[in-house]
Design a protein around this motif. Structure first.
Motif, PDB file in Angstrom:
ATOM      1  N   GLY A 190     -31.530  15.617 -18.816  1.00 62.70           N
ATOM      2  CA  GLY A 190     -33.301  14.632 -18.028  1.00 62.70           C
ATOM      3  C   GLY A 190     -33.806  13.575 -18.367  1.00 62.70           C
ATOM      4  O   GLY A 190     -33.896  12.674 -17.556  1.00 62.70           O
ATOM      5  N   GLY A 191     -33.151  13.470 -19.704  1.00 58.75           N
ATOM      6  CA  GLY A 191     -33.770  12.179 -20.616  1.00 58.75           C
ATOM      7  C   GLY A 191     -33.180  11.036 -20.711  1.00 58.75           C
ATOM      8  O   GLY A 191     -31.720  11.093 -20.165  1.00 58.75           O
ATOM      9  N   GLY A 229     -25.386   5.205 -11.340  1.00 60.00           N
ATOM     10  CA  GLY A 229     -26.904   5.672 -10.946  1.00 60.00           C
ATOM     11  C   GLY A 229     -28.012   6.001 -11.934  1.00 60.00           C
ATOM     12  O   GLY A 229     -28.755   5.877 -11.754  1.00 60.00           O
ATOM     13  N   ARG A 230     -26.915   6.199 -13.119  1.00 63.32           N
ATOM     14  CA  ARG A 230     -27.800   7.021 -14.082  1.00 63.32           C
ATOM     15  C   ARG A 230     -27.663   6.300 -15.156  1.00 63.32           C
ATOM     16  O   ARG A 230     -28.506   5.860 -16.009  1.00 63.32           O
ATOM     17  CB  ARG A 230     -26.523   8.195 -14.011  1.00 63.32           C
ATOM     18  N   GLN A 252     -23.774   9.651 -32.015  1.00 64.22           N
ATOM     19  CA  GLN A 252     -23.358  10.853 -31.216  1.00 64.22           C
ATOM     20  C   GLN A 252     -24.658  11.322 -29.906  1.00 64.22           C
ATOM     21  O   GLN A 252     -25.226  10.763 -30.446  1.00 64.22           O
ATOM     22  CB  GLN A 252     -23.371  11.913 -32.415  1.00 64.22           C
ATOM     23  N   VAL A 253     -24.087  11.598 -28.771  1.00 60.99           N
ATOM     24  CA  VAL A 253     -25.174  11.397 -28.352  1.00 60.99           C
ATOM     25  C   VAL A 253     -24.690  12.992 -27.556  1.00 60.99           C
ATOM     26  O   VAL A 253     -23.626  13.534 -27.489  1.00 60.99           O
ATOM     27  CB  VAL A 253     -25.056  10.499 -26.407  1.00 60.99           C
ATOM     28  N   THR A 254     -25.971  14.110 -27.882  1.00 59.81           N
ATOM     29  CA  THR A 254     -26.435  15.354 -27.730  1.00 59.81           C
ATOM     30  C   THR A 254     -27.211  15.655 -26.950  1.00 59.81           C
ATOM     31  O   THR A 254     -28.552  15.243 -27.076  1.00 59.81           O
ATOM     32  CB  THR A 254     -26.212  16.301 -29.279  1.00 59.81           C
ATOM     33  N   VAL A 255     -26.572  15.833 -25.447  1.00 63.85           N
ATOM     34  CA  VAL A 255     -27.759  16.906 -24.172  1.00 63.85           C
ATOM     35  C   VAL A 255     -27.959  17.991 -24.029  1.00 63.85           C
ATOM     36  O   VAL A 255     -27.095  18.696 -23.380  1.00 63.85           O
ATOM     37  CB  VAL A 255     -27.392  15.854 -23.350  1.00 63.85           C
ATOM     38  N   SER A 256     -29.391  18.348 -24.669  1.00 63.36           N
ATOM     39  CA  SER A 256     -29.249  19.925 -24.841  1.00 63.36           C
ATOM     40  C   SER A 256     -29.530  20.391 -23.113  1.00 63.36           C
ATOM     41  O   SER A 256     -30.886  19.632 -22.462  1.00 63.36           O
ATOM     42  CB  SER A 256     -30.331  20.425 -25.275  1.00 63.36           C
ATOM     43  N   SER A 257     -29.465  22.114 -23.177  1.00 61.35           N
ATOM     44  CA  SER A 257     -30.075  21.622 -21.482  1.00 61.35           C
ATOM     45  C   SER A 257     -31.422  23.203 -21.124  1.00 61.35           C
ATOM     46  O   SER A 257     -31.266  23.069 -22.700  1.00 61.35           O
ATOM     47  CB  SER A 257     -28.546  23.390 -20.222  1.00 61.35           C
ATOM     48  N   ASN A 317     -29.874   7.659 -18.545  1.00 56.72           N
ATOM     49  CA  ASN A 317     -30.926   8.010 -18.027  1.00 56.72           C
ATOM     50  C   ASN A 317     -30.261   9.543 -17.290  1.00 56.72           C
ATOM     51  O   ASN A 317     -29.337   9.322 -17.280  1.00 56.72           O
ATOM     52  CB  ASN A 317     -31.329   6.861 -16.891  1.00 56.72           C
ATOM     53  N   SER A 318     -31.317  10.328 -16.468  1.00 54.07           N
ATOM     54  CA  SER A 318     -30.502  11.370 -16.043  1.00 54.07           C
ATOM     55  C   SER A 318     -29.597  11.965 -16.793  1.00 54.07           C
ATOM     56  O   SER A 318     -28.618  12.589 -15.835  1.00 54.07           O
ATOM     57  CB  SER A 318     -30.576  10.782 -14.536  1.00 54.07           C
TER      58      SER A 318
END
Length: 124
Positions: free
Chosen positions: A15-16, A66-67, A119-124, A84-85
């Motif tokens: 969501g960040g 859209g993101r 590197q992009v890491t997205v945590s849940s 985004n999102s």
């Protein structure tokens, strides 16, 4: 010759947002189409977004519409990718590329130069 250096990656919660930058060397930046691709572990490098030399046209993969937003500042020799999102499936190394072409910008073989990735890491 064009050298590309990406920055702005990091760890973010789902969501960040993040803003990636790709700084280019050389005087010919404004003549190149620019693109962002990403590569997740065990997967091929995949198209994310691209922008024409004058920024009149932009293109996005369906998965990010859209993101994510691509933009460029030719005065600063820099292309950006606003994320985004963010979702965990967006986790990957993000690469920017420079292309002499004005079309078929979703094909990585059409790119002449690449950066080293961020590197992009997205945590849940």
């Amino acid at each position: 010759q064009v050298q590309l250096v990406e920055s702005g990656g990091g760890l973010v919660q789902a969501g960040g947002s993040l803003r990636l930058s790709c700084a280019a060397s050389g005087r010919t930046f404004s003549t190149y189409s620019m693109g962002w691709f990403r590569q997740a572990p065990g997967k091929e490098r995949a198209f994310v977004a691209a922008i024409s030399p004058s920024a009149i046209s932009t293109y996005n993969a369906d998965s990010v519409k859209g993101r994510f937003t691509i933009s460029r500042d030719n005065a600063k020799n820099t292309v950006y990718l606003q994320l985004n999102s963010l979702k965990p499936e967006d986790t990957a190394v993000y690469y920017c590329g420079a292309s002499r072409y004005r079309w078929a910008l979703s094909y990585r073989d059409n790119y002449d130069y690449w950066g080293q990735g961020t590197q992009v890491t997205v945590s849940s």
